[in-house]
Design a protein around this motif. Structure first.
Motif, PDB file in Angstrom:
ATOM      1  N   LEU A  56      34.625  -2.197 -49.018  1.00  0.00           N
ATOM      2  CA  LEU A  56      35.785  -1.477 -49.706  1.00  0.00           C
ATOM      3  C   LEU A  56      34.763  -0.526 -51.051  1.00  0.00           C
ATOM      4  CD1 LEU A  56      38.391  -2.147 -50.388  1.00  0.00           C
ATOM      5  CD2 LEU A  56      38.950  -3.406 -51.896  1.00  0.00           C
ATOM      6  N   HIS A  57      34.303  -1.563 -51.776  1.00  0.00           N
ATOM      7  CA  HIS A  57      33.814   0.270 -52.844  1.00  0.00           C
ATOM      8  C   HIS A  57      33.756   1.135 -52.132  1.00  0.00           C
ATOM      9  CE1 HIS A  57      30.889   1.132 -55.760  1.00  0.00           C
ATOM     10  NE2 HIS A  57      31.715   0.475 -56.408  1.00  0.00           N
ATOM     11  N   SER A  58      32.429   0.911 -51.201  1.00  0.00           N
ATOM     12  CA  SER A  58      32.657   2.377 -50.398  1.00  0.00           C
ATOM     13  C   SER A  58      33.628   2.931 -50.337  1.00  0.00           C
ATOM     14  CB  SER A  58      31.675   1.634 -49.985  1.00  0.00           C
ATOM     15  OG  SER A  58      31.075   2.813 -48.988  1.00  0.00           O
ATOM     16  N   LEU A  59      34.840   2.254 -49.827  1.00  0.00           N
ATOM     17  CA  LEU A  59      35.773   3.507 -48.775  1.00  0.00           C
ATOM     18  C   LEU A  59      36.349   4.372 -50.832  1.00  0.00           C
ATOM     19  CD1 LEU A  59      37.285   1.719 -46.793  1.00  0.00           C
ATOM     20  CD2 LEU A  59      36.295   3.423 -46.508  1.00  0.00           C
ATOM     21  N   LEU A  60      36.723   2.794 -51.841  1.00  0.00           N
ATOM     22  CA  LEU A  60      37.579   3.151 -53.071  1.00  0.00           C
ATOM     23  C   LEU A  60      36.005   4.331 -53.201  1.00  0.00           C
ATOM     24  CD1 LEU A  60      38.899   0.395 -54.199  1.00  0.00           C
ATOM     25  CD2 LEU A  60      40.025   2.053 -52.469  1.00  0.00           C
ATOM     26  N   SER A  61      34.975   4.198 -53.668  1.00  0.00           N
ATOM     27  CA  SER A  61      34.137   5.361 -54.627  1.00  0.00           C
ATOM     28  C   SER A  61      34.295   7.031 -54.040  1.00  0.00           C
ATOM     29  CB  SER A  61      32.769   4.609 -54.546  1.00  0.00           C
ATOM     30  OG  SER A  61      32.133   4.903 -53.370  1.00  0.00           O
ATOM     31  N   GLY A  62      34.660   6.940 -52.886  1.00  0.00           N
ATOM     32  CA  GLY A  62      35.164   8.486 -52.334  1.00  0.00           C
ATOM     33  C   GLY A  62      33.281   8.398 -50.985  1.00  0.00           C
ATOM     34  N   SER A  63      33.596   7.226 -51.203  1.00  0.00           N
ATOM     35  CA  SER A  63      32.079   7.808 -50.128  1.00  0.00           C
ATOM     36  C   SER A  63      32.253   7.813 -49.010  1.00  0.00           C
ATOM     37  CB  SER A  63      31.038   7.395 -50.824  1.00  0.00           C
ATOM     38  OG  SER A  63      29.661   7.016 -49.536  1.00  0.00           O
ATOM     39  N   ALA A  72      34.773  -0.668 -41.799  1.00  0.00           N
ATOM     40  CA  ALA A  72      36.078  -0.736 -42.501  1.00  0.00           C
ATOM     41  C   ALA A  72      36.738  -0.908 -41.367  1.00  0.00           C
ATOM     42  CB  ALA A  72      36.052   0.631 -43.002  1.00  0.00           C
TER      43      ALA A  72
END
Length: 120
Positions: A56-63, A72
């Motif tokens: 989730l952090h990776s997706l929300l960071s825009g990566s 995901a």
């Protein structure tokens, strides 16, 4: 008559929930595969499955990490039954069918227990 209409609406919402879950998951996985195919370097595969919070952090960071997109997609597919059962709970509550609300909540609690146990 009203109960039949409500039941039809609930069935339609459950169907849409399942469709969105499957298509959303497929979209994330195909996007991850496409990015992996077109990425210039070697793919960085984790030695273990990443924690859902990390995905989730990776997706929300825009990566746009291809591996995280594929994870995901898998997580989204795994969460689809939860959304389906919650949709059923809301539908049964709208129909004022307490017995099936209780049954659906028991199923939901079993799904939650399985999720908590598997994340250990």
């Amino acid at each position: 008559m009203e109960s039949t209409v409500t039941r039809h609406i609930v069935e339609r919402w459950i169907g849409w929930t399942l469709r969105i879950g499957v298509w959303g998951s497929a979209t994330l996985m195909v996007l991850g595969l496409a990015l992996a195919w077109f990425s210039p370097g070697a793919l960085r595969l984790p030695s273990e499955n990443p924690h859902p919070a990390e995905v989730l952090h990776s997706l929300l960071s825009g990566s746009l990490d291809p591996v995280m997109l594929m994870f995901a997609g898998l997580l989204f597919l795994m969460l689809t039954p939860f959304l389906r059962v919650l949709t059923a709970v809301v539908g049964f509550a709208a129909e004022k069918d307490r017995t099936f609300v209780i049954v659906a909540l028991v199923v939901f609690s079993m799904l939650l227990a399985e999720l908590v146990f598997s994340l250990r």
